[in-house]
Design an enzyme around this catalytic site. Structure first.
Site, PDB file in Angstrom:
ATOM      1  N   ASP A   1      30.213  38.442  40.701  1.00  0.00           N
ATOM      2  CA  ASP A   1      30.780  37.199  40.181  1.00  0.00           C
ATOM      3  C   ASP A   1      29.862  36.025  40.517  1.00  0.00           C
ATOM      4  OD1 ASP A   1      32.958  38.499  39.144  1.00  0.00           O
ATOM      5  OD2 ASP A   1      34.394  37.783  40.645  1.00  0.00           O
TER       6      ASP A   1
ATOM      7  N   GLY B   1      35.407  41.554  39.675  1.00  0.00           N
ATOM      8  CA  GLY B   1      35.828  42.560  38.701  1.00  0.00           C
ATOM      9  C   GLY B   1      37.317  42.779  38.944  1.00  0.00           C
ATOM     10  N   LYS B   2      38.081  42.881  37.864  1.00  0.00           N
ATOM     11  CA  LYS B   2      39.531  43.029  38.058  1.00  0.00           C
ATOM     12  C   LYS B   2      39.849  44.289  38.864  1.00  0.00           C
ATOM     13  CE  LYS B   2      40.378  40.457  33.850  1.00  0.00           C
ATOM     14  NZ  LYS B   2      40.404  39.160  34.535  1.00  0.00           N
TER      15      LYS B   2
ATOM     16  N   ASN C   1      38.923  43.690  42.606  1.00  0.00           N
ATOM     17  CA  ASN C   1      39.875  42.740  43.206  1.00  0.00           C
ATOM     18  C   ASN C   1      41.202  43.427  43.523  1.00  0.00           C
ATOM     19  OD1 ASN C   1      37.911  40.780  42.809  1.00  0.00           O
ATOM     20  ND2 ASN C   1      38.826  39.995  40.928  1.00  0.00           N
TER      21      ASN C   1
ATOM     22  N   THR D   1      53.493  38.289  35.385  1.00  0.00           N
ATOM     23  CA  THR D   1      53.165  37.277  36.386  1.00  0.00           C
ATOM     24  C   THR D   1      53.056  35.925  35.681  1.00  0.00           C
ATOM     25  OG1 THR D   1      50.770  37.675  36.199  1.00  0.00           O
ATOM     26  CG2 THR D   1      51.965  38.942  37.871  1.00  0.00           C
TER      27      THR D   1
ATOM     28  N   GLY E   1      51.914  32.828  37.282  1.00  0.00           N
ATOM     29  CA  GLY E   1      51.202  31.831  38.093  1.00  0.00           C
ATOM     30  C   GLY E   1      52.146  31.095  39.030  1.00  0.00           C
TER      31      GLY E   1
ATOM     32  N   ASP F   1      45.021  39.593  39.950  1.00  0.00           N
ATOM     33  CA  ASP F   1      44.571  40.864  40.551  1.00  0.00           C
ATOM     34  C   ASP F   1      45.147  41.011  41.964  1.00  0.00           C
ATOM     35  OD1 ASP F   1      42.969  41.028  38.261  1.00  0.00           O
ATOM     36  OD2 ASP F   1      41.271  40.072  39.281  1.00  0.00           O
TER      37      ASP F   1
ATOM     38  N   GLY G   1      36.626  31.824  45.215  1.00  0.00           N
ATOM     39  CA  GLY G   1      36.039  33.160  45.178  1.00  0.00           C
ATOM     40  C   GLY G   1      37.042  34.197  44.718  1.00  0.00           C
TER      41      GLY G   1
HETATM   42  O1  RIB Z   1      40.328  38.512  37.327  1.00  0.00           O
HETATM   43  C1  RIB Z   1      39.180  37.942  37.889  1.00  0.00           C
HETATM   44  C2  RIB Z   1      37.974  38.768  37.577  1.00  0.00           C
HETATM   45  O2  RIB Z   1      37.739  38.735  36.190  1.00  0.00           O
HETATM   46  C3  RIB Z   1      36.701  38.284  38.206  1.00  0.00           C
HETATM   47  O3  RIB Z   1      36.468  38.832  39.479  1.00  0.00           O
HETATM   48  C4  RIB Z   1      35.633  38.635  37.189  1.00  0.00           C
HETATM   49  O4  RIB Z   1      34.729  39.601  37.622  1.00  0.00           O
HETATM   50  C5  RIB Z   1      36.401  39.110  35.963  1.00  0.00           C
HETATM   51  O5  RIB Z   1      36.398  40.463  35.861  1.00  0.00           O
END
Ligand code: RIB
Length: 294
Positions: free
Chosen positions: A12, A38-39, A42, A212, A214, A244, A279
């Site tokens: 990221d 990346g979802k 995470n 979800t 928020g 995530d 982050g």
């Molecule tokens: O959901 C957030 C993610 O979406 C980030 O970490 C990014 O890599 C994208 O995949």
């Protein structure tokens, strides 16, 4: 009990900007930082930090030791990660504005090779298929090719199969929907899915549905019952990865035998804490931090 998370691994790239760029606009960012995301990753990191046993299954590009080291530093076992010689690790360019909102562009890279017909990936998917049991969970998202066969195999064994329809893609959702136990969408994806299937979100044919919302919490539909996660008010600095974090913590709660309500409230607190930090994977709070929060 093990949570297998089959999903994306991204580098990221974060750009802090005063506002999200308009078409044709160039903006100078006030801060740049890199981290793991990346979802898929995470969700794995969230479930792992929540205290569950996690296997992240995915792929990185050639010679990407740095990414494998990051994964290990975050507590993830890298035995289930394929190293793909013909491509780079996936990445995401993420602009985050002064209110914590984001805009993301992804390059799939090695994530696109997570398919049963890829010679390096196939043995890992076969191993997952062989090892999953009825007490395990499989988590999936939409940043790797759709995995309906694997979802079906895991569900047929009695495992919980949790699928996040993110980023939304109508064809992928239609393909996998019959084979999952739990569908996870945010409010925007819920509307996209309603339009795609021409039905009310509560009528989507899936055993469990998590929406979800928020800062407005979340709702979970199961067997005709609706549960609500209590909203947790915070001052957001970066909403990236909050969904995530919610999904990973929620799955971990269920995996650890918590009730639906306890799992929802745990996940809502974890996601709220995440948005107070900049982050993605490395900003996901630990279980101790979540337990101590409010
Ligand atoms: O959901 C957030 C993610 O979406 C980030 O970490 C990014 O890599 C994208 O995949």
């Amino acid at each position: 009990m093990t949570i297998y998370c089959l999903g994306s691994i991204n580098i990221d790239n974060f750009y802090a900007v005063p506002h999200l760029p308009a078409p044709g606009e160039t903006i100078v960012s006030s801060e740049f930082r890199q981290g793991l995301g990346g979802k898929g990753v995470n969700q794995s990191v969230a479930a792992n930090k929540a205290g569950s046993e996690v296997r992240h299954v995915g792929a990185v590009g050639r010679a990407d030791d740095r990414v494998l080291n990051w994964l290990q530093d975050l507590g993830l076992n890298t035995d289930w990660i394929a190293r793909i010689s013909e491509t780079e690790t996936g990445h995401a360019n993420i602009s985050v504005d002064a209110h914590g909102e984001n805009a993301i562009v992804i390059a799939a890279g090695a994530n696109a090779t997570v398919r049963a017909d890829h010679p390096v990936v196939r043995p890992i998917l076969d191993r997952l298929d062989a090892e999953v049991t009825s007490t395990d969970t499989l988590m999936l998202q939409n940043e790797i090719p759709a995995q309906p066969r694997l979802a079906k195999a895991c569900r047929d064994k009695g495992a919980r199969v949790i699928y996040s329809a993110a980023p939304f893609e109508g064809r992928a959702v239609r393909e996998i929907l019959p084979h999952i136990t739990t569908l996870v969408v945010n409010a925007v994806e819920a509307e996209q899915l309603s339009a795609e299937l021409e039905t009310d979100i509560a009528q989507i044919p899936v055993p469990q549905l998590l929406v979800t919302r928020g800062p407005d919490g979340a709702e979970y539909h199961s067997d005709g019952q609706v549960f609500h996660a209590r909203p947790v008010a915070v001052e957001p600095v970066d909403t990236t990865g909050a969904g995530d974090t919610f999904a990973g913590y929620f799955a971990a709660g269920l995996d650890q035998g918590m009730s639906i309500q306890q799992s929802l409230d745990l996940a809502a607190k974890a996601a709220a804490l995440k948005v107070t930090r900049r982050g993605t994977a490395d900003a996901i709070p630990t279980r101790a931090e979540v337990d101590a929060f409010r």
